[in-house]
Design an enzyme around this catalytic site. Structure first.
Site, PDB file in Angstrom:
ATOM      1  N   LYS A 129      -0.428 216.650 102.968  1.00  0.00           N
ATOM      2  CA  LYS A 129       0.995 216.936 103.102  1.00  0.00           C
ATOM      3  C   LYS A 129       1.655 217.075 101.748  1.00  0.00           C
ATOM      4  O   LYS A 129       2.538 217.909 101.562  1.00  0.00           O
ATOM      5  CB  LYS A 129       1.679 215.855 103.942  1.00  0.00           C
ATOM      6  CG  LYS A 129       1.242 215.950 105.398  1.00  0.00           C
ATOM      7  CD  LYS A 129       2.182 215.238 106.333  1.00  0.00           C
ATOM      8  CE  LYS A 129       1.824 215.532 107.789  1.00  0.00           C
ATOM      9  NZ  LYS A 129       1.579 214.316 108.573  1.00  0.00           N
TER      10      LYS A 129
ATOM     11  N   LYS B 118      -8.819 224.369 115.938  1.00  0.00           N
ATOM     12  CA  LYS B 118      -8.320 223.731 117.146  1.00  0.00           C
ATOM     13  C   LYS B 118      -6.902 224.180 117.482  1.00  0.00           C
ATOM     14  O   LYS B 118      -6.225 224.813 116.661  1.00  0.00           O
ATOM     15  CB  LYS B 118      -8.390 222.218 117.012  1.00  0.00           C
ATOM     16  CG  LYS B 118      -7.519 221.622 115.943  1.00  0.00           C
ATOM     17  CD  LYS B 118      -7.637 220.095 116.009  1.00  0.00           C
ATOM     18  CE  LYS B 118      -6.505 219.452 115.219  1.00  0.00           C
ATOM     19  NZ  LYS B 118      -6.460 218.012 115.341  1.00  0.00           N
TER      20      LYS B 118
ATOM     21  N   LYS C 148       0.222 223.986 116.589  1.00  0.00           N
ATOM     22  CA  LYS C 148       1.508 224.532 117.001  1.00  0.00           C
ATOM     23  C   LYS C 148       1.834 225.910 116.423  1.00  0.00           C
ATOM     24  O   LYS C 148       2.973 226.341 116.476  1.00  0.00           O
ATOM     25  CB  LYS C 148       2.608 223.540 116.638  1.00  0.00           C
ATOM     26  CG  LYS C 148       2.610 222.385 117.630  1.00  0.00           C
ATOM     27  CD  LYS C 148       3.492 221.227 117.222  1.00  0.00           C
ATOM     28  CE  LYS C 148       3.259 220.072 118.190  1.00  0.00           C
ATOM     29  NZ  LYS C 148       3.726 218.799 117.694  1.00  0.00           N
TER      30      LYS C 148
END
Ligand code: TRP
Length: 356
Positions: free
Chosen positions: A118, A220, A223
């Site tokens: 992040k 996978k 969003k």
């Protein structure tokens, strides 16, 4: 349901958007089976404080919390059997987070994979660059890599430890956070010479880890646009997404190896379709008669059989603010009871005692 002697299972989902098929097969459907097995004392929550580490719009955050509670309930979590609550409704979590942070090193936090990821993203650093420490120290604005992001694992550990949870069903990506949780628990216990926090372990109810692939051909379900099927998706939208899923040019000779995008569709079928349906398309692939359009039509049908009933319940429940309120109040009361008891013990052993 809460009962002496049952092991406590706890898991949470960050409040960052609607739930998708990946959340459903990887987490939610397992939560429901776990709950209905009646073996554990189950607690499921919505991690809204964790969502704050990536600065969501306040209105969106509130909406997302409501969406996820609604989706929990629509998928079959039952407030009479499980404790369903919102993280920020348990203020004891925030206090223990402060206390536990005194026993957490910034070095170990900075080495956490999720933090590095992040932080790299926030700073726009290449993903193979390992030397992020100097970049972080050098940036002026604390907004870019905030301390909440760094201490994310402390907060997650507190979610778990404050409830004295034994089992924490989470995906592989959370394994390191769980390892840190165990380390923090051990460290705290041995520093104060107490047995306050049990060391939690990951566990997979049913024993089969599920990796739900996305529709964009690789990796996978997440969003991103075109990759993701939401439980709330309308029938037409869902069909369109599936029909647009990435495939390849098709097998040229019998028994060709299966490419990743096509394997992903087979995997989705494995999760949603009957075994003979899947076999039919695998055979068709092997003898080169497969038409991806037919496979996708079938896949969309079978996904809809799962998601449409959930979608209908979502639409009902989300208009019932009084019901949602009752569920969350009851969940918060149960979660706070246990949290307050643990916090009291932690304060006591740390020497924080009242003089009045
Ligand atoms: N970090 C978890 C995730 O991103 C969410 C989470 C927060 C969690 N606190 C937790 C999961 C406690 C299990 C237990 O998926």
């Amino acid at each position: 349901m809460k009962e002496e002697g049952k092991e406590i299972v706890l898991s949470g989902i960050r409040a960052t958007g609607n739930l998708h098929l990946g959340n459903y097969f990887g987490a939610l459907s397992k939560f429901v089976r776990m709950q209905d097995s009646d073996v554990y004392d189950n607690m499921f929550f919505i991690a809204d404080l964790h969502a704050l580490t990536t600065a969501p719009d306040p209105k969106l955050l509130h909406e997302n919390v409501k969406n996820i509670v609604t989706e929990y309930l629509a998928a079959g979590l039952d407030p009479e059997k499980s404790t369903i609550f919102v993280q920020s409704d348990v203020p004891e979590v925030s206090e223990l987070y402060l206390l536990l942070n005194m026993h957490v090193g910034i070095g170990e936090l900075m080495r956490t994979a999720s933090f590095k990821d992040k932080a790299r993203k926030a700073l726009g650093i290449r993903s193979d660059s390992d030397n992020i420490e100097s970049e972080i120290i050098g940036t002026d604005s604390n907004k870019r890599v905030n301390a909440g992001l760094l201490t994310y694992p402390t907060l997650m550990a507190v979610d778990i430890l404050i409830q004295k949870a034994h089992k924490v069903p989470v995906g592989k990506d959370q394994e390191q956070h769980l390892e840190l949780t165990r380390r923090f628990a051990r460290r705290f216990n041995s520093f104060y010479g107490v047995e306050l926090f049990p060391e939690p372990t990951n566990f997979d109810f049913g024993g089969k880890p599920v990796k739900v692939p996305g529709l964009d051909g690789s990796g996978k379900m997440g969003k991103s646009e075109g990759n993701c099927i939401y439980l709330i998706d309308e029938e037409k939208v869902l069909r369109k997404k599936v029909m647009r899923a990435v495939t390849d040019e098709g097998p040229k000779e019998p028994n060709s190896p299966v490419s990743e995008p096509v394997q992903n569709l087979f995997t989705l079928m494995e999760l949603t379709s009957a075994p003979d349906v899947l076999q039919h398309f695998k055979d068709a692939y092997a003898d080169c008669s497969i038409r991806y359009g037919d496979l996708k039509k079938q896949l969309a049908e079978d996904i809809l059989k799962i998601t449409l009933p959930i979608r209908e319940r979502i639409l009902d429940i989300r208009n019932d603010d009084a019901y949602i309120g009752r569920v969350l109040r009851q969940g918060a009361e149960r979660a706070r009871e246990r949290a307050a008891a643990t916090l009291r013990e932690a304060r006591e052993v740390m020497g924080i005692r009242k003089f009045y």
